[in-house]
Design a protein around this motif. Structure first.
Motif, PDB file in Angstrom:
ATOM      1  N   PRO A  33       0.828  -1.192   0.000  1.00  0.00           N
ATOM      2  CA  PRO A  33       0.000   0.000   0.000  1.00  0.00           C
ATOM      3  C   PRO A  33       0.867   1.249   0.000  1.00  0.00           C
ATOM      4  CG  PRO A  33      -0.782  -1.578   1.616  1.00  0.00           C
ATOM      5  CD  PRO A  33       0.547  -2.072   1.135  1.00  0.00           C
ATOM      6  N   PHE A  78      -4.842  -6.551   1.818  1.00  0.00           N
ATOM      7  CA  PHE A  78      -4.520  -5.128   1.886  1.00  0.00           C
ATOM      8  C   PHE A  78      -4.590  -4.622   3.327  1.00  0.00           C
ATOM      9  CE2 PHE A  78      -6.271  -0.797   2.126  1.00  0.00           C
ATOM     10  CZ  PHE A  78      -5.236  -0.079   1.532  1.00  0.00           C
ATOM     11  N   PHE A 332      -5.713   1.902  -1.456  1.00  0.00           N
ATOM     12  CA  PHE A 332      -6.227   0.595  -1.859  1.00  0.00           C
ATOM     13  C   PHE A 332      -6.215   0.452  -3.378  1.00  0.00           C
ATOM     14  CE2 PHE A 332      -9.969  -1.754  -3.450  1.00  0.00           C
ATOM     15  CZ  PHE A 332      -9.589  -3.028  -3.078  1.00  0.00           C
ATOM     16  N   TRP A 335      -2.668   0.128  -4.734  1.00  0.00           N
ATOM     17  CA  TRP A 335      -2.130  -1.187  -4.371  1.00  0.00           C
ATOM     18  C   TRP A 335      -2.716  -2.261  -5.272  1.00  0.00           C
ATOM     19  CZ3 TRP A 335      -5.025  -5.369  -2.490  1.00  0.00           C
ATOM     20  CH2 TRP A 335      -4.290  -6.458  -1.989  1.00  0.00           C
ATOM     21  N   TYR A 336      -4.011  -2.219  -5.498  1.00  0.00           N
ATOM     22  CA  TYR A 336      -4.691  -3.257  -6.266  1.00  0.00           C
ATOM     23  C   TYR A 336      -4.200  -3.277  -7.710  1.00  0.00           C
ATOM     24  CZ  TYR A 336      -8.514  -6.343  -7.675  1.00  0.00           C
ATOM     25  OH  TYR A 336      -9.241  -7.408  -8.150  1.00  0.00           O
ATOM     26  N   ASN A 339      -0.436  -4.544  -8.204  1.00  0.00           N
ATOM     27  CA  ASN A 339      -0.007  -5.744  -7.494  1.00  0.00           C
ATOM     28  C   ASN A 339       0.078  -6.915  -8.480  1.00  0.00           C
ATOM     29  OD1 ASN A 339       0.080  -8.106  -5.827  1.00  0.00           O
ATOM     30  ND2 ASN A 339      -0.724  -6.896  -4.130  1.00  0.00           N
TER      31      ASN A 339
END
Length: 425
Positions: A33, A78, A332, A335-336, A339
């Motif tokens: 994150p 997360f 979030f 990060w998503y 990733n």
């Protein structure tokens, strides 16, 4: 009203180059994150963070039953790595819920949907440009995906997957992918036996998104704001594509054009071919169907040109307050979408087609996903112009009439074009 395509699919059960964004500080470590704007600090992969204030992001999505567990596991991952929490909800009618909740101040910080709502939702004030705050550079994504999240110079979300429809064949019934329409027709003819619940093709024919490869195969377009004639629904080229689809595919399908009765026959092993999207693969995997994904064969003097969609996390207007909860939502999302491990898992388990350049250009994607990725290259992105919302339903009605034998393609498409222009007025 916008055709609520993905909600229908998910709930059935069978079922110009972009540079770095201004203000980008750098790219966070993969899978961690972010730490921008007072959010959580990097946790060095140890699953905890003590720096920065925590926030709670409200996150909405609409998924099939087979996808929900994976999404919840990703959110938990997360939360374990970040100093934030997520209030997540699966929404059965995303359009209805967002258009009522967001203006009332009760909407999410972010919601997941295909990119084609951007123009309409910008005009209605439902989503916000957050480009200046991002720590992710758009050139990490494919050019189509980077373009899809932008509108009138603003950035209204971040992309993570692409989608389109292409040809899937049952390897227990079909030895290899057809190289031509004639070869595909021959196989469908051989297997088609409705009296014994066997069909040549599984194909939701009342949906313009699904039929777009052929409607736009001969140089036509349904709607293109950049073209001299924006609305091409009743053009000779689109009518030719509609006639081609009716002649070559309808005779080999179940007698109900809707998604569920069409999709179910292939999922039960009772059709040689299906034309469907990557969301369908999780259903096929659950049903233990042996299948392969390939590109659509080309008609003579034409080329299949399906609509493509980019699935994005939208920046809803709730992110404009800039508080800890908005930071949590941005962390979030960033990060998503960056990733690699998560996106590769989604590709392997759900058939998702990532748009992160590092995965698109690699060799780690499953063959089925590579097949869809090649199909995406055949297509064109759905228009984001708000007027596209008035195109879907009249064309859907026209396709249904053609399928049922109630109208020939030319008058059906002319009637659709008349209705669309009336809607625009």
């Amino acid at each position: 009203m916008t055709m609520d395509r993905r909600t229908v699919l998910k709930n059935l059960g069978v079922v110009s180059g972009i540079g770095a964004l201004a203000g980008c500080v750098g790219v966070q470590e993969q899978g961690e994150p972010g730490s921008s704007g007072g959010g959580s600090g990097n946790d060095s992969g140890n699953g905890s963070s003590d720096s920065g204030p925590s926030g709670t992001a409200t996150v909405w999505y609409s998924l099939s039953e087979s996808e929900k567990d994976e999404r919840e596991a990703a959110i938990q991952r997360f939360e374990e790595q970040a100093n934030h929490s997520i209030e997540n909800s699966d929404i059965s009618d995303m359009e209805k819920k967002t258009t009522s909740a967001i203006p009332a101040g009760q909407g999410p910080h972010t919601f997941e949907w295909a990119h084609d709502w951007i123009g309409d939702y910008v005009d209605r004030g439902f989503i916000a440009d957050r480009g200046d705050e991002l720590e992710v550079e758009l050139d990490q994504f494919t050019e189509a995906a980077a373009d899809a999240v932008q509108f009138d110079g603003g950035v209204y979300g971040l992309p993570h997957d692409s989608e389109t429809v292409t040809l899937i064949y049952n390897t227990d019934l079909v030895d290899e992918a057809p190289e031509s329409i004639e070869e595909m027709r021959s196989t469908m003819e051989e297997f088609h036996d409705p009296g014994n619940d066997q069909y040549g093709l599984s194909y939701p024919f009342n949906d313009p998104y699904f039929v777009s490869p052929w409607l736009q195969a001969f140089g036509g377009h349904l709607f293109d704001p950049e073209a001299d004639e924006e609305l091409g629904v009743a053009s000779d080229e689109v009518v030719q594509g509609a006639q081609f689809a009716v002649d070559n595919f309808v005779p080999y399908m179940p007698n109900d054009p809707q998604y569920e009765p069409q999709a179910s026959v292939f999922a039960e092993g009772n059709a040689a071919f299906a034309i469907n999207g990557p969301w369908y693969l999780s259903t096929l995997n659950e049903k233990d169907v042996d299948y392969e994904v390939t590109t659509l064969p080309s008609p003579e003097d034409g080329s299949p040109t399906p609509y493509t969609g980019i699935t994005i996390w939208y920046f809803a207007t709730a992110m404009e307050d800039g508080g800890d909860d908005a930071v949590a939502a941005r962390d979030f999302i960033e990060w998503y979408v960056t990733n690699e491990e998560l996106l590769l898992e989604n590709a392997e388990e759900q058939g998702s087609i990532p748009v992160l350049q590092s995965l698109v250009g690699g060799d780690d994607l499953p063959d089925t996903v590579q097949g869809f990725a090649e199909a995406v290259e055949q297509g064109v992105p759905m228009p984001t112009d708000p007027r596209m919302n008035q195109v879907w339903d009249p064309v859907k009605s026209a396709l249904t009439k053609m399928f049922n034998g109630d109208a020939e393609p030319e008058p059906a498409m002319k009637q659709a074009a008349k209705q669309i222009r009336s809607n625009w007025e």
